[in-house]
Design an enzyme around this catalytic site. Sequence first.
Site, PDB file in Angstrom:
ATOM      1  N   ASP A   1      47.462 -13.978 105.834  1.00 34.92           N
ATOM      2  CA  ASP A   1      47.856 -13.113 104.727  1.00 34.92           C
ATOM      3  C   ASP A   1      48.876 -12.114 105.303  1.00 34.92           C
ATOM      4  OD1 ASP A   1      47.667 -11.662 102.230  1.00 34.92           O
ATOM      5  OD2 ASP A   1      46.446 -10.194 103.304  1.00 34.92           O
ATOM      6  N   LEU A   2      49.609 -11.433 104.434  1.00 29.43           N
ATOM      7  CA  LEU A   2      50.632 -10.501 104.935  1.00 29.43           C
ATOM      8  C   LEU A   2      50.163  -9.038 104.898  1.00 29.43           C
ATOM      9  CD1 LEU A   2      53.679  -9.987 105.754  1.00 29.43           C
ATOM     10  CD2 LEU A   2      54.089  -9.661 103.305  1.00 29.43           C
ATOM     11  N   ASP A   3      50.007  -8.528 103.663  1.00 30.89           N
ATOM     12  CA  ASP A   3      49.716  -7.098 103.489  1.00 30.89           C
ATOM     13  C   ASP A   3      48.329  -6.760 104.035  1.00 30.89           C
ATOM     14  OD1 ASP A   3      52.123  -6.449 101.975  1.00 30.89           O
ATOM     15  OD2 ASP A   3      51.254  -7.629 100.349  1.00 30.89           O
TER      16      ASP A   3
ATOM     17  N   THR B   1      51.056  -2.516 105.119  1.00 31.55           N
ATOM     18  CA  THR B   1      51.675  -2.225 103.828  1.00 31.55           C
ATOM     19  C   THR B   1      50.643  -1.971 102.727  1.00 31.55           C
ATOM     20  OG1 THR B   1      51.843  -4.608 103.664  1.00 31.55           O
ATOM     21  CG2 THR B   1      53.893  -3.417 104.092  1.00 31.55           C
TER      22      THR B   1
ATOM     23  N   LEU C   1      41.940  -4.594  94.244  1.00 26.74           N
ATOM     24  CA  LEU C   1      43.319  -5.037  93.971  1.00 26.74           C
ATOM     25  C   LEU C   1      43.945  -5.733  95.176  1.00 26.74           C
ATOM     26  CD1 LEU C   1      44.983  -2.155  91.934  1.00 26.74           C
ATOM     27  CD2 LEU C   1      43.643  -4.089  91.136  1.00 26.74           C
ATOM     28  N   LYS C   2      43.336  -5.548  96.347  1.00 31.15           N
ATOM     29  CA  LYS C   2      43.898  -6.173  97.551  1.00 31.15           C
ATOM     30  C   LYS C   2      43.928  -7.686  97.388  1.00 31.15           C
ATOM     31  CE  LYS C   2      42.946  -2.659 101.021  1.00 31.15           C
ATOM     32  NZ  LYS C   2      42.120  -2.311 102.191  1.00 31.15           N
ATOM     33  N   GLY C   3      45.033  -8.279  97.714  1.00 31.03           N
ATOM     34  CA  GLY C   3      45.170  -9.729  97.636  1.00 31.03           C
ATOM     35  C   GLY C   3      45.501 -10.229  96.232  1.00 31.03           C
ATOM     36  N   VAL C   4      45.427  -9.322  95.274  1.00 28.07           N
ATOM     37  CA  VAL C   4      45.606  -9.698  93.871  1.00 28.07           C
ATOM     38  C   VAL C   4      47.079  -9.526  93.472  1.00 28.07           C
ATOM     39  CG1 VAL C   4      44.948  -8.958  91.540  1.00 28.07           C
ATOM     40  CG2 VAL C   4      43.219  -9.107  93.322  1.00 28.07           C
TER      41      VAL C   4
ATOM     42  N   SER D   1      47.001  -7.017  88.967  1.00 24.77           N
ATOM     43  CA  SER D   1      46.652  -5.652  89.384  1.00 24.77           C
ATOM     44  C   SER D   1      46.848  -4.690  88.230  1.00 24.77           C
ATOM     45  CB  SER D   1      47.520  -5.199  90.564  1.00 24.77           C
ATOM     46  OG  SER D   1      47.340  -6.042  91.663  1.00 24.77           O
TER      47      SER D   1
ATOM     48  N   LYS E   1      56.511   0.203  89.500  1.00 23.26           N
ATOM     49  CA  LYS E   1      55.632   0.117  90.683  1.00 23.26           C
ATOM     50  C   LYS E   1      56.371  -0.565  91.829  1.00 23.26           C
ATOM     51  CE  LYS E   1      52.536  -1.754  93.585  1.00 23.26           C
ATOM     52  NZ  LYS E   1      52.728  -2.897  94.486  1.00 23.26           N
TER      53      LYS E   1
ATOM     54  N   SER F   1      50.484 -15.513 101.222  1.00 24.08           N
ATOM     55  CA  SER F   1      50.426 -14.167 100.643  1.00 24.08           C
ATOM     56  C   SER F   1      50.668 -14.185  99.140  1.00 24.08           C
ATOM     57  CB  SER F   1      51.502 -13.293 101.312  1.00 24.08           C
ATOM     58  OG  SER F   1      51.704 -12.108 100.589  1.00 24.08           O
ATOM     59  N   ALA F   2      50.077 -13.222  98.453  1.00 26.03           N
ATOM     60  CA  ALA F   2      50.301 -13.093  97.007  1.00 26.03           C
ATOM     61  C   ALA F   2      51.603 -12.355  96.711  1.00 26.03           C
ATOM     62  CB  ALA F   2      49.144 -12.313  96.382  1.00 26.03           C
ATOM     63  N   SER F   3      52.193 -11.766  97.743  1.00 21.64           N
ATOM     64  CA  SER F   3      53.356 -10.896  97.510  1.00 21.64           C
ATOM     65  C   SER F   3      54.639 -11.664  97.250  1.00 21.64           C
ATOM     66  CB  SER F   3      53.557  -9.990  98.727  1.00 21.64           C
ATOM     67  OG  SER F   3      54.751  -9.256  98.574  1.00 21.64           O
ATOM     68  N   LYS F   4      55.422 -11.145  96.301  1.00 21.31           N
ATOM     69  CA  LYS F   4      56.741 -11.720  96.049  1.00 21.31           C
ATOM     70  C   LYS F   4      57.779 -11.071  96.965  1.00 21.31           C
ATOM     71  CE  LYS F   4      55.921 -13.318  91.417  1.00 21.31           C
ATOM     72  NZ  LYS F   4      56.218 -13.320  90.015  1.00 21.31           N
ATOM     73  N   ASN F   5      57.331 -10.080  97.746  1.00 22.72           N
ATOM     74  CA  ASN F   5      58.241  -9.390  98.671  1.00 22.72           C
ATOM     75  C   ASN F   5      58.045  -9.856 100.116  1.00 22.72           C
ATOM     76  OD1 ASN F   5      59.380  -7.452  96.705  1.00 22.72           O
ATOM     77  ND2 ASN F   5      57.297  -6.658  96.618  1.00 22.72           N
TER      78      ASN F   5
ATOM     79  N   LYS G   1      44.818 -15.248  94.079  1.00 22.57           N
ATOM     80  CA  LYS G   1      43.558 -15.211  94.822  1.00 22.57           C
ATOM     81  C   LYS G   1      42.554 -14.468  93.948  1.00 22.57           C
ATOM     82  CE  LYS G   1      46.113 -14.649  99.193  1.00 22.57           C
ATOM     83  NZ  LYS G   1      46.491 -13.733 100.273  1.00 22.57           N
TER      84      LYS G   1
ATOM     85  N   GLU H   1      42.471 -12.780 106.674  1.00 29.46           N
ATOM     86  CA  GLU H   1      42.545 -12.053 105.400  1.00 29.46           C
ATOM     87  C   GLU H   1      41.929 -10.664 105.490  1.00 29.46           C
ATOM     88  OE1 GLU H   1      43.247 -11.520 102.372  1.00 29.46           O
ATOM     89  OE2 GLU H   1      44.305 -13.337 101.800  1.00 29.46           O
ATOM     90  N   ASP H   2      42.518  -9.700 104.782  1.00 32.23           N
ATOM     91  CA  ASP H   2      41.902  -8.364 104.732  1.00 32.23           C
ATOM     92  C   ASP H   2      41.278  -8.073 103.367  1.00 32.23           C
ATOM     93  OD1 ASP H   2      44.388  -8.142 103.347  1.00 32.23           O
ATOM     94  OD2 ASP H   2      44.222  -5.961 103.501  1.00 32.23           O
TER      95      ASP H   2
HETATM   96  C1  BG6 Z   1      49.083  -8.732  98.045  1.00 30.69           C
HETATM   97  C2  BG6 Z   1      48.619  -7.293  98.103  1.00 30.69           C
HETATM   98  O1  BG6 Z   1      49.327  -9.191  99.342  1.00 30.69           O
HETATM   99  O2  BG6 Z   1      50.276  -8.856  97.283  1.00 30.69           O
HETATM  100  C3  BG6 Z   1      48.485  -6.711  96.704  1.00 30.69           C
HETATM  101  O3  BG6 Z   1      47.378  -7.222  98.775  1.00 30.69           O
HETATM  102  C4  BG6 Z   1      49.797  -6.898  95.939  1.00 30.69           C
HETATM  103  O4  BG6 Z   1      48.148  -5.350  96.798  1.00 30.69           O
HETATM  104  C5  BG6 Z   1      50.180  -8.394  95.942  1.00 30.69           C
HETATM  105  O5  BG6 Z   1      49.675  -6.434  94.600  1.00 30.69           O
HETATM  106  C6  BG6 Z   1      51.501  -8.647  95.234  1.00 30.69           C
HETATM  107  O6  BG6 Z   1      52.531  -8.060  95.977  1.00 30.69           O
HETATM  108  P1  BG6 Z   1      53.992  -7.788  95.459  1.00 30.69           P
HETATM  109  O7  BG6 Z   1      54.738  -7.365  96.708  1.00 30.69           O
HETATM  110  O8  BG6 Z   1      54.523  -9.090  94.916  1.00 30.69           O
HETATM  111  O9  BG6 Z   1      53.910  -6.749  94.417  1.00 30.69           O
HETATM  112 MG    MG Z   2      46.133  -8.512 102.250  1.00 30.27          MG
END
Ligand code: BG6
Ligand code: MG
Length: 218
Positions: free
Chosen positions: A9-11, A17, A44-47, A52, A76, A114-118, A145, A169-170
Amino acid sequence: MTKKGFIFDLDGVIVDTAKYHFLAWQNLAKSIDIDFTHEQNEQLKGVSRVKSLEKILEWGNKTISEELFASLMGKKNDEYLSFIAKMTDQEILPDVPRVLDYLIEKKQPISLGSASKNARPILDKVNLLSKFDAIVDGNDVSKAKPDPEVFLIAAQHLNMKPEDCIVFEDSVAGVQAANTANMISIGIGEKDVLHEADYIFSDFTEIDNSFIDKLINK
Ligand code: BG6
Ligand code: MG
């Protein structure tokens, strides 16, 4: 040599982050008069971003228009990105580079899950992008997730069976996703929170190379 698929996982696992996601959600919630606690943040973590905001609105008993929903999500993310812009490789979590380099030395395939788009710009910013054989992030999945989709796609990219994959995973949602995917789950964080994981460590400084060898040869 035995190979396992290592999925990170990333964040909150690779980079510090999670605190920025929390701050940005907290400010957002405040701006629409919703209280937002640390305990809720844990959920909200991982979501995903959309999920979120849905949860925050649910906790605050608020219904809003689609337009406002989209604009709040943008707000946000803009604030989150303003934190990320100032980020340096000092925010890579302790011993993450050591573990990644050891896995590379042992020729183990490595993916992000990771769930993040960043995810890509963040990994690029901290100079870790080249360590990964595959990147699976919020742009590649349709289910958040605790659905296992993100990890199952990562396993496919690494050409590994799910049962031969190990997930770091955290988040509770992420540990559940790894367990549902039939992968070994390694929780990084607090024991009370991540008790569903197969193994739990406070951080990577507690994971020595002999433990990694054990995982590889399992
Ligand atoms: C997860 C984080 O990795 O990515 C969440 O734990 C976050 O907190 C989710 O909402 C989505 O991330 P992003 O960068 O696409 O907003
Ligand atoms: Mg995480």
